[in-house]
Design an enzyme around this catalytic site. Structure first.
Site, PDB file in Angstrom:
ATOM      1  N   GLU A   1     -10.381   5.816   2.487  1.00 48.78           N
ATOM      2  CA  GLU A   1     -11.241   4.767   3.029  1.00 48.78           C
ATOM      3  C   GLU A   1     -10.350   3.627   3.502  1.00 48.78           C
ATOM      4  O   GLU A   1      -9.228   3.479   3.035  1.00 48.78           O
ATOM      5  CB  GLU A   1     -12.187   4.248   1.948  1.00 48.78           C
ATOM      6  CG  GLU A   1     -11.570   3.222   0.978  1.00 48.78           C
ATOM      7  CD  GLU A   1     -10.469   3.777   0.088  1.00 48.78           C
ATOM      8  OE1 GLU A   1     -10.376   5.007  -0.032  1.00 48.78           O
ATOM      9  OE2 GLU A   1      -9.678   2.988  -0.474  1.00 48.78           O
TER      10      GLU A   1
ATOM     11  N   SER B   1       1.864  -9.712  -0.729  1.00 48.70           N
ATOM     12  CA  SER B   1       1.529  -8.289  -0.719  1.00 48.70           C
ATOM     13  C   SER B   1       1.580  -7.651   0.660  1.00 48.70           C
ATOM     14  O   SER B   1       1.699  -6.441   0.781  1.00 48.70           O
ATOM     15  CB  SER B   1       0.141  -8.083  -1.322  1.00 48.70           C
ATOM     16  OG  SER B   1      -0.795  -8.905  -0.659  1.00 48.70           O
TER      17      SER B   1
ATOM     18  N   LYS C   1       0.812  -1.225   0.000  1.00 48.68           N
ATOM     19  CA  LYS C   1       0.000   0.000   0.000  1.00 48.68           C
ATOM     20  C   LYS C   1       0.843   1.271   0.000  1.00 48.68           C
ATOM     21  O   LYS C   1       0.433   2.295  -0.529  1.00 48.68           O
ATOM     22  CB  LYS C   1      -0.932   0.009   1.219  1.00 48.68           C
ATOM     23  CG  LYS C   1      -2.004  -1.065   1.212  1.00 48.68           C
ATOM     24  CD  LYS C   1      -3.136  -0.746   0.253  1.00 48.68           C
ATOM     25  CE  LYS C   1      -4.275  -1.746   0.365  1.00 48.68           C
ATOM     26  NZ  LYS C   1      -5.226  -1.606  -0.755  1.00 48.68           N
TER      27      LYS C   1
END
Lengths: 272, 477
Positions: free
Chosen positions: B149, B422, B127
């Protein structure tokens, strides 16, 4: 040909501006939403906007969200909206528009949805999350079935986008008064007048103001420069709190905004 | 120029774009070239086939135009690219490793499995790549406030991190139910200076957090950038978020060529909105010899109705600004998704994935909660790596792909798979402990008297006391 334009012009001929009333389909239930719309039409509304409850209403504030969430919980289905439009059309002279987020229309099929709306006597669609850039299918269907297509212009819209949107619109341009979502506010943003002026300058014959309108004095203020006044949240709150009689009474009260001092002398020229 | 080597994209001189002769042969003699006519790389949007676009209120179009213009300028601006490269290298810790998972590979039919270690990035997942890029763009646009969000809190934590680093105000929208379940991440965001707004509208999940973030954006667009966390939403978000994650695939491609001298046979990633996946896939889209797999959250199973397998079972529609596959009912109402992984629990998917599915370039398959948790446990026990539950879906998929690829092969180790790891699983320890029956009815770890919260009692908030306890813990090891 445009039912909503004709309704606005009838109001103008009567020396006032159009009152446009939003109510959610199926709230609090199907029959009550029909009764509420008829009451509003009999108390001064020239155009009724029936909103389709949707799971992800990003342009709506908490009052309308709560109402549409309840309508969905009560078993509202998109096909109900055609019955509701037909029932209101049968009982009143108001032009009946449907306001809807776009996915439910895509799900039914744009052509099929349009066919059924026209068959029910509906005037057209107001599309809060469909911009003309993405509306090729809707252009074709609205032409085919003779429906109005009302797009929104906002305080943030560039002159190029206002011109493009006015060009794409049939019926009236929906001038968003404020950068925000639906909801009653104590005053109407001064941006609204500029948005209406931009639409008129771009060639719009009819521009109506929505978002934040809840009182007769708002109606009076907007009537001075716009062709119609759109009220939503305040009516939904009245329906929630006092049922059909309350929503009819509020429509009557709001339409007094057209009677008072400024409205008497207002003409199209003065509005511009 | 050293910094430029870490750039996330566009140059055809990028070392990751150079392929060995054997690979070039497999590709029909021509090395992959982003400039070629039928390249799938660097798709600019707004449309990916019939998907993508801008299904958005007019009020936000000006902001999307401004963002698009700022991004298009930035992505060819050496100064911006150097800034990103510097942050990637000296803040996030890139390049992330490519680790061969030798003991895990034994369970994948003997195919060699390599892990792209996005779990080792600062904040613990991929991210960070996107939030740093978008936060820099926000500053370029003169915005002083970002909103985001979050589902489980990973993107919220990453956004709060970028905001702290770059001096921006940060507000994070999070479903009220998720706030309760992920209280630790709420505290993390608050520690980083962000305001967390619990969302009580609608189903109180990630999609409703996005709805409320959009409502905030409409009202505050003048000073606010909406830092969307995945490769979905209205143009330019899908192409832009992908751009910031392309570094994953570029690195992985270069690293595998360095380590084994050729391209992999397959690459695998998990799909929620699809940002980590599109970042990895992008590096290999033009390598015809590389099979590409995306693994969606199958929840309790796709035939149970409780899942988030959007491409597998969804139908095209519009949500949150893009046309893509969507979990919806016959009325076009969004259906709530279900997954053990909060990061995959989203009823939509990025439009580029919808397109890659339709043209057959990427295969999308569901992985159930149970399959993902088996793979989670396997990676812990065979490699000493606790993966995020999201990434565990990719691991479970890789086990299947490995067995398929090696079926009937005399030397299965000739087959090579890259899996995008990830994120790391620290955030998932409680969920995993619960899944594996390690907790008693009070939520304490079985066989201990210790609460998962900590047992030392009263003086927890005194810094000196904490230091003592940590020292004591260390000495007990």
């Amino acid at each position: 040909m445009s039912k909503s334009a004709a309704a606005i012009d009838r109001a103008k001929a009567a020396g006032r501006k159009a009152l446009i009333a939003y109510l959610p389909a199926g709230y609090p239930d199907k029959q009550a939403s029909i009764d509420a719309a008829i009451a509003v039409a009999r108390n001064g509304a020239d155009i009724i906007e029936i909103g389709i409850p949707y799971s992800d209403p990003v342009m709506d504030g908490s009052v309308i969200q709560a109402a549409t969430t309840q309508a969905l919980a009560n078993g509202f289905h998109v096909s109900d909206v055609f019955d509701i439009v037909a029932a209101i059309t049968a009982e009143t002279d108001a032009a009946v528009m449907v306001m809807t987020y776009w996915n439910p229309v895509m799900r039914v099929g744009v052509d099929e949805f349009s066919r059924r709306l026209a068959e029910a006597g509906g005037a057209g669609l107001i599309t809060p999350d469909l911009i003309p850039d993405e509306a090729a299918e809707w252009f074709a269907a609205s032409d085919k079935y003779g429906l109005d297509r009302v797009f929104l212009v906002a305080p943030s819209s560039t002159p190029e986008r206002v011109a493009m949107t006015v060009e794409a619109t049939r019926g009236f341009v929906y001038a968003v008064s404020i950068m925000g979502v639906t909801g009653a506010r104590t005053s109407v943003s001064s941006a609204a007048e500029a948005v209406v002026a931009a639409a008129h300058n771009a060639g719009a014959e009819r521009a109506c103001v929505g978002l934040g309108v809840s009182r007769p004095e708002h109606v009076r203020e907007i009537a001075a420069y716009a062709d119609g006044v759109i009220v939503g949240t305040a009516l939904v709150a009245a329906l929630r709190d006092g049922g059909v009689p309350a929503v009819g009474a509020l429509a009557k009260e709001l339409s007094t905004g057209f009677d008072a001092p400024t409205a008497a002398g207002s003409t199209t020229e003065a509005a511009q | 120029m050293e910094l430029m080597a870490d750039m996330p994209a566009a140059s055809s001189q990028d070392p990751a774009d150079m392929v060995d002769p054997a690979t070039a042969f497999l590709q029909g003699g021509a090395p992959a070239d982003p400039g070629v006519e039928h390249s799938l790389r660097h798709a600019p949007g707004p449309y990916f086939g019939s998907y993508g676009g801008r299904w958005m209120p007019e009020s936000l179009i000006a902001a999307l135009d401004e963002l698009e213009e700022t991004f298009e300028k930035a992505k060819v601006d050496p100064e911006f690219l150097a800034e990103i490269a510097d942050l990637n290298k000296n803040y996030s810790g890139r390049p992330s490793l490519l680790t061969e998972a030798k003991r895990f590979s034994e369970h994948a039919g003997g195919a060699r499995v390599f892990l792209k270690r996005e779990d080792l990035n600062h904040t613990g997942s991929h991210k960070i790549n996107n939030v740093l890029g978008q936060a820099l763009l926000a500053k370029r646009m003169g915005k002083t406030r970002i909103i985001a969000e979050t589902g489980a809190g990973q993107h919220g934590v990453a956004s709060a991190t970028a905001a702290a680093l770059l001096g921006l105000e940060c507000v994070v929208y999070m479903g009220a139910e998720d706030c309760r379940r992920q209280a630790l991440n709420v505290a993390r965001m608050q520690l980083l200076g962000a305001t967390v707004v619990p969302v009580t509208n609608g189903s109180q999940t990630l999609k409703d957090a996005i709805n409320d973030a959009l409502r905030d954006w409409v009202a505050n667009v003048e000073n606010t950038h909406y830092l969307l966390g995945t490769a979905a939403g209205a143009h330019p978000f899908p192409a832009m978020v992908r751009f910031f994650h392309e570094v994953i695939g570029e690195e992985a491609r270069g690293q595998i060529i360095d380590q084994i001298g050729r391209l992999p046979d397959a690459v695998c990633a998990c799909i929620g909105g699809g940002s980590n996946a599109i970042g990895l896939f992008h590096g290999f889209l033009d390598d015809a010899s590389v099979k590409i797999y995306g693994f969606e959250a199958g929840g309790d199973g796709v035939d149970t109705g409780r899942h988030a397998a959007t491409i597998t079972l969804g139908r095209p529609g519009v949500l949150h600004g893009a046309r893509s596959y969507l979990m919806q009912d016959d009325d076009g109402q969004t259906i709530e998704s279900h997954s053990i992984s909060a990061g995959l629990d989203y009823p939509g998917v990025g439009p580029e994935h919808a397109y890659l599915n339709d043209i057959g370039r990427v295969s999308y398959e569901p992985i159930t909660d149970a399959e993902a948790m088996d793979a989670f446990k396997l990676l812990c026990r065979t490699e000493g790596i606790i993966p995020a539950i999201e990434s565990s879906h990719a691991l479970a998929g890789a086990l299947k792909v490995g067995r398929r690829l090696t079926e009937g092969e005399s030397t299965p180790s000739d087959k090579v798979i890259i899996v995008n790891l990830s994120g790391r699983g620290d955030k998932d320890v409680e969920t995993a402990a619960d899944w594996f029956g390690m907790l008693d009815e009070d939520g304490n770890v079985n066989g201990t008297m210790l609460s998962t919260r900590s047992a030392k009692g009263a003086a927890r908030n005194a810094g000196a006391e904490d230091a003592d306890i940590n020292a004591e813990d260390a000495s007990n090891e």
